[in-house]
Motif scaffolding. Structure first.
Motif, PDB file in Angstrom:
ATOM      1  N   ASP A   2      44.040  47.271  42.936  1.00 47.45           N
ATOM      2  CA  ASP A   2      43.971  48.270  43.999  1.00 47.45           C
ATOM      3  C   ASP A   2      44.367  47.646  45.322  1.00 47.45           C
ATOM      4  OD1 ASP A   2      43.122  49.961  42.128  1.00 47.45           O
ATOM      5  OD2 ASP A   2      41.009  49.917  42.682  1.00 47.45           O
ATOM      6  N   ILE A   3      44.870  48.503  46.199  1.00 43.51           N
ATOM      7  CA  ILE A   3      45.329  48.013  47.494  1.00 43.51           C
ATOM      8  C   ILE A   3      44.158  47.424  48.291  1.00 43.51           C
ATOM      9  CG2 ILE A   3      46.398  48.762  49.647  1.00 43.51           C
ATOM     10  CD1 ILE A   3      48.300  48.688  47.373  1.00 43.51           C
ATOM     11  N   GLY A   4      42.973  47.977  48.090  1.00 41.67           N
ATOM     12  CA  GLY A   4      41.815  47.504  48.846  1.00 41.67           C
ATOM     13  C   GLY A   4      41.535  46.026  48.673  1.00 41.67           C
ATOM     14  N   TRP A   5      41.804  45.504  47.486  1.00 38.33           N
ATOM     15  CA  TRP A   5      41.561  44.072  47.265  1.00 38.33           C
ATOM     16  C   TRP A   5      42.452  43.222  48.156  1.00 38.33           C
ATOM     17  CZ3 TRP A   5      37.813  41.892  44.399  1.00 38.33           C
ATOM     18  CH2 TRP A   5      37.126  42.726  43.515  1.00 38.33           C
ATOM     19  N   LEU A   7      43.630  44.071  50.993  1.00 39.87           N
ATOM     20  CA  LEU A   7      43.144  44.166  52.371  1.00 39.87           C
ATOM     21  C   LEU A   7      41.918  43.281  52.581  1.00 39.87           C
ATOM     22  CD1 LEU A   7      43.624  47.967  52.910  1.00 39.87           C
ATOM     23  CD2 LEU A   7      45.040  46.107  53.693  1.00 39.87           C
ATOM     24  N   ALA A   8      41.075  43.185  51.547  1.00 41.28           N
ATOM     25  CA  ALA A   8      39.904  42.322  51.678  1.00 41.28           C
ATOM     26  C   ALA A   8      40.318  40.860  51.824  1.00 41.28           C
ATOM     27  CB  ALA A   8      38.997  42.511  50.467  1.00 41.28           C
ATOM     28  N   VAL A   9      41.287  40.437  50.994  1.00 39.43           N
ATOM     29  CA  VAL A   9      41.772  39.045  51.104  1.00 39.43           C
ATOM     30  C   VAL A   9      42.363  38.810  52.487  1.00 39.43           C
ATOM     31  CG1 VAL A   9      43.493  37.434  50.241  1.00 39.43           C
ATOM     32  CG2 VAL A   9      42.153  38.760  48.660  1.00 39.43           C
ATOM     33  N   SER A  10      43.123  39.805  52.966  1.00 37.30           N
ATOM     34  CA  SER A  10      43.738  39.668  54.284  1.00 37.30           C
ATOM     35  C   SER A  10      42.678  39.525  55.373  1.00 37.30           C
ATOM     36  CB  SER A  10      44.626  40.881  54.523  1.00 37.30           C
ATOM     37  OG  SER A  10      44.767  41.129  55.881  1.00 37.30           O
ATOM     38  N   ALA A  11      41.616  40.342  55.287  1.00 36.83           N
ATOM     39  CA  ALA A  11      40.558  40.263  56.308  1.00 36.83           C
ATOM     40  C   ALA A  11      39.880  38.897  56.273  1.00 36.83           C
ATOM     41  CB  ALA A  11      39.538  41.371  56.071  1.00 36.83           C
ATOM     42  N   LEU A  12      39.652  38.372  55.045  1.00 36.38           N
ATOM     43  CA  LEU A  12      38.998  37.060  54.943  1.00 36.38           C
ATOM     44  C   LEU A  12      39.869  35.972  55.558  1.00 36.38           C
ATOM     45  CD1 LEU A  12      37.305  36.920  51.456  1.00 36.38           C
ATOM     46  CD2 LEU A  12      36.256  36.761  53.693  1.00 36.38           C
ATOM     47  N   ILE A  13      41.165  36.009  55.239  1.00 29.10           N
ATOM     48  CA  ILE A  13      42.046  34.959  55.767  1.00 29.10           C
ATOM     49  C   ILE A  13      42.119  35.053  57.284  1.00 29.10           C
ATOM     50  CG2 ILE A  13      44.400  34.089  55.749  1.00 29.10           C
ATOM     51  CD1 ILE A  13      44.632  34.989  52.916  1.00 29.10           C
ATOM     52  N   LEU A  45      50.158  44.198  56.204  1.00 20.60           N
ATOM     53  CA  LEU A  45      51.343  45.052  56.387  1.00 20.60           C
ATOM     54  C   LEU A  45      52.012  45.349  55.055  1.00 20.60           C
ATOM     55  CD1 LEU A  45      53.117  43.582  59.501  1.00 20.60           C
ATOM     56  CD2 LEU A  45      52.284  45.875  59.230  1.00 20.60           C
ATOM     57  N   LEU A  46      52.151  44.315  54.220  1.00 19.12           N
ATOM     58  CA  LEU A  46      52.811  44.532  52.934  1.00 19.12           C
ATOM     59  C   LEU A  46      51.964  45.408  52.027  1.00 19.12           C
ATOM     60  CD1 LEU A  46      54.387  41.082  52.209  1.00 19.12           C
ATOM     61  CD2 LEU A  46      55.432  43.152  53.011  1.00 19.12           C
ATOM     62  N   ALA A  47      50.630  45.229  52.104  1.00 20.31           N
ATOM     63  CA  ALA A  47      49.766  46.066  51.268  1.00 20.31           C
ATOM     64  C   ALA A  47      49.908  47.524  51.658  1.00 20.31           C
ATOM     65  CB  ALA A  47      48.315  45.613  51.402  1.00 20.31           C
ATOM     66  N   PHE A  48      49.945  47.780  52.970  1.00 20.00           N
ATOM     67  CA  PHE A  48      50.085  49.172  53.394  1.00 20.00           C
ATOM     68  C   PHE A  48      51.474  49.701  53.073  1.00 20.00           C
ATOM     69  CE2 PHE A  48      46.417  48.409  56.296  1.00 20.00           C
ATOM     70  CZ  PHE A  48      45.609  49.368  55.727  1.00 20.00           C
ATOM     71  N   ALA A  49      52.491  48.838  53.165  1.00 19.48           N
ATOM     72  CA  ALA A  49      53.833  49.283  52.807  1.00 19.48           C
ATOM     73  C   ALA A  49      53.885  49.686  51.333  1.00 19.48           C
ATOM     74  CB  ALA A  49      54.842  48.173  53.080  1.00 19.48           C
ATOM     75  N   ARG A  50      53.216  48.893  50.499  1.00 18.48           N
ATOM     76  CA  ARG A  50      53.172  49.223  49.069  1.00 18.48           C
ATOM     77  C   ARG A  50      52.390  50.519  48.853  1.00 18.48           C
ATOM     78  NH1 ARG A  50      54.080  50.654  45.097  1.00 18.48           N
ATOM     79  NH2 ARG A  50      53.581  49.963  42.986  1.00 18.48           N
TER      80      ARG A  50
ATOM     81  N   ALA B 115      44.387  56.407  49.165  1.00 15.94           N
ATOM     82  CA  ALA B 115      45.248  55.546  48.365  1.00 15.94           C
ATOM     83  C   ALA B 115      44.747  54.120  48.320  1.00 15.94           C
ATOM     84  CB  ALA B 115      46.668  55.577  48.922  1.00 15.94           C
ATOM     85  N   ILE B 116      43.728  53.778  49.123  1.00 14.11           N
ATOM     86  CA  ILE B 116      43.246  52.397  49.093  1.00 14.11           C
ATOM     87  C   ILE B 116      42.656  52.076  47.730  1.00 14.11           C
ATOM     88  CG2 ILE B 116      41.324  51.041  49.965  1.00 14.11           C
ATOM     89  CD1 ILE B 116      42.166  51.590  52.673  1.00 14.11           C
ATOM     90  N   ASP B 117      42.078  53.053  47.086  1.00 17.51           N
ATOM     91  CA  ASP B 117      41.485  52.819  45.774  1.00 17.51           C
ATOM     92  C   ASP B 117      42.470  53.068  44.649  1.00 17.51           C
ATOM     93  OD1 ASP B 117      39.073  52.049  46.776  1.00 17.51           O
ATOM     94  OD2 ASP B 117      38.344  54.092  46.938  1.00 17.51           O
TER      95      ASP B 117
END
Lengths: 99, 236
Positions: A2-5, A7-13, A45-50, B115-117
Motif C-alpha cells: 500500500d502507498i501508506g507504507w 509514506l511511513a518510511v518517508s516520514a521516518l527518514i 513525491l514518488l509514492a503520491f505520483a504512483r 487511495a493511501i490504503d
C-alpha cells in the motif's frame, strides 16, 4: 504494498535527517543529513505520483535531485573554503559571517 | 514478493539513515548514505519510477557521493567531538525529531485519502520509463528543464569560485593559522604545505622536507634522543 507504507518510511527518514541536522556539528555530516531529508521528500513525491498515476511527481522528484546536487556542490565548496582559511570545521564555532 | 522487497529495502533505507546520524566518522557516514541511497532506489523501482531509480544509483550514489568522499579525505575525517556540552539540547532535538515523525505520519496517513490504503493507480507499462520522462521534460516541463540545467551551471561556477586559492591572503599560504584563539588549535591539523601540490611533486623549499606538525602528536616519530630507557635503569 500500500502507498501508506511508503509514506511511513518517508516520514521516518525525514525525521531521522532532521534529528541529524539538529544534533550534528560537522558541516559535512550536516549536508549528508540534508540529503536524507531531500530523499525522504523524493520518496513521498514518488509514492503520491504512483498513487495518482500521474508522472508530474516524478518530474518534480527529478528537479529535486538536481537542486540537491547543486546544494551539495556549493556546500562542499564552502567547506573546502573554510578549510583553506583554517577555520574550525564546526558549525557551533562558525557563528558569524564576515568576509 | 513485492512485500519482501519492500521490507528489505525499507529496513535498509532506515538503517542507512540511522547510520548517517549515529556514526561519528564522516567517512563511514558517507558509506552509510550510499547504502541508504541504493535501498531507496529499490523502493523507487517498486513505485515504478525506473528512470529515477537509475538516476539515483548512477548520479547520486555514484557521482555525488564520490564528491563527498573526496572532500572527506581532503579535509581529513575528523571525528565528531564528544557531546560534553549541550547534551540537554541534544535530547531536546531527538524529542523534536520524534514529534516530527509522529506529525508527518498523522499528516500523510491520516489525510483521509482513499487511495493511501490501496496499491495506487492501475498498472501502466509506460509509467516512469525514460522515454515518457524525456517526452515530458521536453514538452510540458521544458522551462523547468532549462532552469535546472542553468542552476547546475551556476552551482558549478560557484563551487569553483568558492574553493579557489585566494591570492590576497599571503599569510594563509605560509601556514600561519588565521584564527588565534584558545580552543581553536584543532583548526590546523596539518603543518604548512601539507596537501599542496608542491608536497605531492616533492619540490618543497630547502629545509622543509620534514614538515612539522603544529604540536607534537603523541604518535610522533621516535628519534634517537628519546630512546626508551634501557632495562635495568628504571624499575620497569
Amino acid at each position: 504494498m500500500d502507498i501508506g507504507w511508503y509514506l511511513a518510511v518517508s516520514a521516518l527518514i525525514f525525521a531521522i535527517g532532521a534529528a541529524g541536522v539538529l544534533t550534528k556539528r560537522n558541516p559535512l555530516v550536516l549536508l549528508l543529513c540534508i540529503e536524507l531529508m531531500l530523499n525522504a521528500g523524493n520518496l513521498a513525491l514518488l509514492a503520491f505520483a504512483r498513487m495518482h498515476g500521474d508522472m508530474d511527481g516524478q518530474i518534480f522528484a527529478l528537479i529535486v535531485m538536481v537542486v540537491a546536487a547543486c546544494e551539495v556542490t556549493i556546500g562542499l565548496g564552502l567547506i573546502v573554503a573554510l578549510y583553506r582559511r583554517r577555520l574550525p570545521i564546526d558549525v557551533d564555532e562558525l557563528r558569524e559571517l564576515q568576509g | 514478493m513485492s512485500e519482501v522487497v519492500f521490507f528489505m529495502a525499507g529496513i535498509g533505507a532506515i538503517a542507512g539513515a540511522l547510520g548517517v546520524v549515529t556514526l561519528s566518522n564522516p567517512f563511514y557516514a558517507v558509506l552509510s548514505l550510499i547504502g541508504h541511497l541504493i535501498s531507496l532506489a529499490a523502493l523507487f523501482l517498486l513505485l515504478q519510477a525506473e528512470f529515477l531509480a537509475a538516476a539515483q544509483v548512477v548520479v547520486y550514489a555514484g557521482a555525488v557521493m564520490v564528491l563527498y568522499i573526496f572532500v572527506v579525505s581532503y579535509i581529513g575525517g575528523q571525528d565528531e567531538p564528544l557531546y560534553s556540552t549541550a547534551s540537554s539540547l541534544r535530547g531536546l532535538a531527538i524529542l523534536f525529531a520524534g514529534l516530527l515523525a509522529v506529525e508527518l505520519m498523522i499528516a500523510t496517513l491520516g489525510s483521509g485519502l482513499q487511495a493511501i490504503d490501496s496499491r495506487g493507480a492501475p498498472y501502466d507499462a509506460d509509467f516512469g520509463t525514460p522515454g515518457e520522462i524525456g517526452e515530458m521534460l521536453l514538452t510540458r516541463f521544458l522551462l523547468a528543464f532549462e532552469l535546472a540545467s542553468f542552476l547546475l551551471l551556476v552551482a558549478a561556477v560557484g563551487a569553483v569560485i568558492l574553493a579557489r586559492r585566494r591570492r590576497g591572503l599571503p599569510e594563509l599560504e605560509s601556514g600561519a593559522p588565521a584564527v588565534r584563539a584558545p580552543g581553536m588549535e584543532f583548526a590546523t591539523p596539518h603543518g604548512p604545505r601539507v596537501g599542496t601540490m608542491a608536497e605531492t611533486a616533492g619540490i618543497l623549499p630547502q629545509g622543509e622536507d620534514e614538515v612539522p606538525g603544529p604540536a607534537g602528536p603523541p604518535w610522533r616519530r621516535r628519534s634517537e634522543s628519546d630512546e626508551p630507557p634501557a632495562a635495568g635503569e628504571k624499575g620497569w
